[in-house]
Design an enzyme around this catalytic site. Structure first.
Site, PDB file in Angstrom:
ATOM      1  N   GLY A   1     -13.958 -14.863 -11.041  1.00 17.00           N
ATOM      2  CA  GLY A   1     -13.457 -14.307 -12.289  1.00 17.00           C
ATOM      3  C   GLY A   1     -12.467 -13.208 -12.008  1.00 17.00           C
ATOM      4  N   GLY A   2     -12.193 -12.391 -13.012  1.00 26.14           N
ATOM      5  CA  GLY A   2     -11.262 -11.295 -12.834  1.00 26.14           C
ATOM      6  C   GLY A   2     -10.622 -10.895 -14.136  1.00 26.14           C
ATOM      7  N   GLN A   3      -9.413 -10.367 -14.042  1.00 29.11           N
ATOM      8  CA  GLN A   3      -8.687  -9.916 -15.219  1.00 29.11           C
ATOM      9  C   GLN A   3      -7.208 -10.150 -14.983  1.00 29.11           C
ATOM     10  OE1 GLN A   3      -9.247  -9.260 -18.228  1.00 29.11           O
ATOM     11  NE2 GLN A   3      -8.986  -7.135 -18.841  1.00 29.11           N
TER      12      GLN A   3
ATOM     13  N   ASP B   1      -9.208  -3.007  -4.633  1.00 24.63           N
ATOM     14  CA  ASP B   1      -7.866  -2.660  -4.167  1.00 24.63           C
ATOM     15  C   ASP B   1      -6.858  -3.539  -4.894  1.00 24.63           C
ATOM     16  OD1 ASP B   1      -5.940  -1.321  -2.576  1.00 24.63           O
ATOM     17  OD2 ASP B   1      -7.304  -1.343  -0.875  1.00 24.63           O
TER      18      ASP B   1
ATOM     19  N   UNK C   1       0.814  -1.216   0.000  1.00 32.84           N
ATOM     20  CA  UNK C   1       0.000   0.000   0.000  1.00 32.84           C
ATOM     21  C   UNK C   1       0.844   1.262   0.000  1.00 32.84           C
TER      22      UNK C   1
END
Length: 448
Positions: A212-214, A138, A60
């Protein structure tokens, strides 16, 4: 944006993770007692291989400074949900009622609160059934060397924004993954499935699933995701109801960014020479491991206890440090209050490392944290009980809490006193000699 299902590169990575059992063949669950340090040679990689070598920033610590961020995002605030006077309810209760499908003029309805840009999660009233959509996203860069633990930490960090709202259930997660173009095909095939498995295991521990996602190729490794839940108003706690007399409770120690940097400095003589007089190599290794365990621990238990002990507001401590997030939370309050922090629980020796290095601003509250604890506003009479309850063995090991400050009458600001009391938090596995004399009193009242 996000793919609808685990297909393409993301699906291939998740499929590869099916056959992986994590570091040293272990599934850690809620306990890290059986953890064995990551050794790259066990994967057939060079002993000098470092996951953090595939990015130029850590965790972060990559966040855009808070003031600059709010300016950059100003154009995204919808006219009908703009925050009035810095308050936490976005667009006013009547507008929220209309978004929820109620007729215009129906009057204020505390049943349909809304929350937009500026806090941990967005809260959007849905058109049907008195339900709200709570969602957060995030992602960040590697900050530990163990790919499996990096995946767990990334997932815990995403879920933490829901937990800061007192939400304990998540309906769905998407994973965002960037594979470094600097990695060889062998490195990608061996490392990526471990990161995916760590992310997925943490999601399952949180009672949810990654659907899912990328996945893309990028110069730096990136991992993160999206967490979504549809819930009733009584399932979340709006971060805007602190009252004078409340106390501030923190559920994880500070110093994660210092610990992971100090660990990298063990291989950097120039940096190590600046701090070696205040900390030993063994103490750095223990602090690094403790930071890693804390970052990988879900804030789910604390979120549930927020309801039990009548929390009035909360946020999680991440990239803006404890002071930055305290200030942001203070701005959201409906009452004219301010937060004053007296105590700083810090992983043992990291305060000294921060001071000796001249970096981080740990004692000033500006040091970034990754997947940090919740900062919770609790009624004074409930706070000590919260700190005691969260340590119960029924929640698993590693949960802690400290009273760190108070809520007083003010103008929605937050500050740390000039000489805060530093509570040295002993890492798991450290000797008692590391422990400061006053660090065992987890629920001590803040001093003035």
């Amino acid at each position: 944006m996000a793919e609808a299902s685990a297909t393409g590169a993301c699906g291939e990575a998740m499929a590869a993770a099916e056959g992986s059992s994590g570091p040293a063949g272990l599934t850690l669950g809620r306990s890290f007692s059986n953890y064995r340090p990551f050794e790259p040679q066990a994967l057939g990689l060079s002993p000098s291989w470092r996951l953090t070598g595939f990015s130029g920033m850590k965790g972060u610590g990559c966040k855009v400074p808070q003031e600059a961020l709010l300016k950059l995002l100003a154009g995204l605030t919808r006219p009908d949900v703009r925050p009035p006077l810095g308050r936490g309810l976005v667009g006013g209760q009547e507008e929220a009622s209309q978004e929820a499908g109620l007729p215009a003029g129906a009057g204020p309805s505390p049943t349909f609160p809304a929350l937009g840009i500026g806090m941990d999660s967005c809260v959007i009233p849905l058109r049907h059934g008195g339900l709200s959509l709570v969602q957060t996203t995030d992602f960040f860069y590697p900050l530990v060397e163990d790919p499996y633990m990096m995946g767990r930490i990334a997932c815990a960090n995403v879920l933490s924004d829901l937990y800061a709202m007192g939400i304990t259930e998540c309906d769905n997660m998407l994973m965002l993954l960037s594979v470094s173009q600097s990695m060889s095909e062998e490195e990608r095939e061996k490392v990526t499935p471990l990161m995916v498995k760590g992310f997925r295991d943490a999601a399952e521990e949180g009672g949810t699933a990654v659907t899912g996602g990328q996945t893309v190729v990028n110069p730096w490794i990136i991992i993160g995701g999206v967490a979504t839940v549809v819930c009733q108003p009584n399932e979340f706690i709006m971060p805007d109801s602190a009252v004078v007399g409340d106390v501030l409770v923190l559920t994880k120690p500070l110093g994660t960014q210092v610990a992971v940097n100090a660990h990298q400095w063990l291989d950097n003589p120039e940096r190590w020479n600046k701090v070696k007089m205040v900390v030993s190599r063994e103490e750095v290794e223990l602090a690094y491991q403790e930071a890693m365990f804390n970052m990988a621990t879900l804030n789910r238990t604390a979120a549930g206890l927020m309801h039990t002990f009548n929390a009035h507001a909360a946020t999680d401590i991440t990239g803006f440090g404890i002071l930055g997030h305290s200030q942001n939370l203070a701005k959201q309050q409906r009452n004219e209050v301010s937060f004053v922090i007296h105590n700083l629980p810090i992983i043992a020796k990291m305060a000294a490392v921060s001071k000796a290095s001249g970096r981080f601003g740990l004692l000033q509250g500006t040091s970034a944290e990754t997947s940090g604890g919740l900062l919770i506003c609790l009624p004074r009479e409930q706070a000590a009980r919260f700190c005691s309850e969260i340590k119960s063995s029924k929640y698993g090991e590693g949960h802690q809490a400290w009273i760190v400050g108070i809520v007083e009458k003010g103008n929605r600001t937050a500050r740390i006193i000039d000489k805060p009391r530093v509570i040295e938090v002993l890492p798991r596995g450290a000797t008692a000699a590391v422990l400061a004399p006053d660090s065992s009193n987890a629920s001590s009242e803040p001093s003035s």
